[in-house]
Scaffold this motif. Structure first.
Motif, PDB file in Angstrom:
ATOM      1  N   GLN A  91       0.998  -1.160  -0.040  1.00  0.00           N
ATOM      2  CA  GLN A  91       0.039   0.053   0.091  1.00  0.00           C
ATOM      3  C   GLN A  91       0.991   1.270   0.115  1.00  0.00           C
ATOM      4  O   GLN A  91       0.800   2.217  -0.951  1.00  0.00           O
ATOM      5  N   ALA A  92       1.910   1.101   0.859  1.00  0.00           N
ATOM      6  CA  ALA A  92       2.894   2.261   0.674  1.00  0.00           C
ATOM      7  C   ALA A  92       3.633   2.764  -0.549  1.00  0.00           C
ATOM      8  O   ALA A  92       3.608   3.734  -1.030  1.00  0.00           O
ATOM      9  N   VAL A 114       3.277  11.787   0.980  1.00  0.00           N
ATOM     10  CA  VAL A 114       3.059  10.531   1.724  1.00  0.00           C
ATOM     11  C   VAL A 114       3.937  10.673   2.981  1.00  0.00           C
ATOM     12  O   VAL A 114       5.208  10.873   3.204  1.00  0.00           O
ATOM     13  N   ILE A 135       5.243   7.714   5.920  1.00  0.00           N
ATOM     14  CA  ILE A 135       5.340   6.506   6.280  1.00  0.00           C
ATOM     15  C   ILE A 135       5.814   6.419   7.658  1.00  0.00           C
ATOM     16  O   ILE A 135       7.105   6.549   7.681  1.00  0.00           O
ATOM     17  N   LYS A 173      10.631   0.336   6.756  1.00  0.00           N
ATOM     18  CA  LYS A 173      10.092   1.666   6.124  1.00  0.00           C
ATOM     19  C   LYS A 173      11.069   2.116   5.140  1.00  0.00           C
ATOM     20  O   LYS A 173      10.736   2.467   4.007  1.00  0.00           O
ATOM     21  N   CYS A 224       0.490   6.197   5.322  1.00  0.00           N
ATOM     22  CA  CYS A 224       0.691   4.688   5.325  1.00  0.00           C
ATOM     23  C   CYS A 224       1.592   3.998   6.316  1.00  0.00           C
ATOM     24  O   CYS A 224       2.667   4.119   6.342  1.00  0.00           O
TER      25      CYS A 224
END
Length: 290
Positions: free
Chosen positions: A38-39, A58, A60, A68, A195
């Motif tokens: 998804q990220a 975005v 994370i 990550k 995310c």
């Protein structure tokens, strides 16, 4: 039989000698579990988007050792039709204003102008380079450091203007303190797709992760990693962190090759005597694992 292996792992098994296989097992590998996928999709969307005066970025966020940077690495190696560049900057701990600006200049592949040693001079060079190179995405890894040093004001200002001024999407990667900063900033929180990469729980997703590792590690015999005693032993010493899970299983696989057994067993795993992160890291690092 090698039916349990992926084509890549089967090829490694057939072509590599013992030590080369052990090295291959411990290399960084992409694990496409749902949250990571998804990220990665969110990152691809901001890179391939059309021009906008209010760009989205975005965020994370998650504990250390939880994949990550793996997502960022996979993204940077993924082919794209986007001609505008993507840059990656690992923000240093407690960065001063000068350190932060200098780091951004180096991330864009340039040397800081020795005639511009002031903060204002370095800021001007950063702005000139952003105008010249027009990056589509700028990744700030360990971004929580950017909000804790004396360069925090410069970082915050840059994030507010980079979309409108340069049509650039920021990607912020960091621990839960970064998530707290974003949550507390109304404007920033509306400009970032969230995310999260959460700590793993013992359950079906974890079992699927173990099965994916069985397929990717070039062992001649199939390891029953999902058998409860072994699965729980791996989970316990890894403390739910994917970086630890993958590293520990890979180390056990290398030990299995060297022992000649060619599979990971509970006895072999316990014999390695892995130390969980809570026994290895400092108090400050442990706070990042919460």
């Amino acid at each position: 039989m090698t039916d349990h292996l992926s084509p890549r792992a089967r090829q490694q098994l057939e072509t590599l000698d013992t030590e080369a296989r052990c090295v291959a097992m411990e290399e960084m590998r992409w694990i496409g579990y749902p949250a990571a996928a998804q990220a990665l999709t969110a990152l691809s969307k901001v890179r391939e988007r059309g021009r906008s005066i209010r760009t989205m970025g975005v965020a994370i966020c998650g504990p250390y050792r939880n994949g990550k940077t793996m997502v960022a690495d996979k993204f940077l190696r993924t082919a794209t039709v986007q001609v505008r560049p993507t840059y990656y900057f690992q923000v240093p701990t407690a960065a001063s204003r000068l350190d932060f600006l200098t780091g951004m200049i180096r991330a864009m592949g340039r040397v800081p102008d020795t005639t511009q040693r002031t903060i204002e001079g370095r800021r001007q060079q950063v702005e000139d380079l952003l105008s010249e190179y027009e990056p589509r995405v700028f990744i700030f890894d360990d971004a929580h450091h950017g909000f804790s040093g004396t360069g925090a004001k410069d970082f915050h200002t840059l994030l507010r203007v980079m979309g409108q001024r340069w049509d650039m999407s920021p990607v912020l990667i960091g621990d839960r303190s970064l998530a707290a900063v974003i949550h507390a900033d109304g404007e920033l929180s509306t400009r970032l797709v969230n995310c999260p990469l959460r700590r793993w729980e013992y359950g079906e997703d974890y079992a699927r992760l173990l099965n994916s590792l069985v397929a990717e590690l070039p062992l001649r015999r199939e390891s029953e990693l999902t058998e409860e005693p072994l699965a729980k032993a791996i989970f316990r010493v890894s403390e739910g962190l994917i970086g630890e899970i993958v590293q520990n299983v890979a180390a056990a696989a290398a030990a299995a090759v060297r022992s000649g057994d060619e599979r990971i067993t509970l006895a072999l795993f316990k014999a390695i005597d892995f130390a969980p992160p809570s026994r290895r890291f400092s108090a400050a690092e442990l706070r990042g694992l919460a």
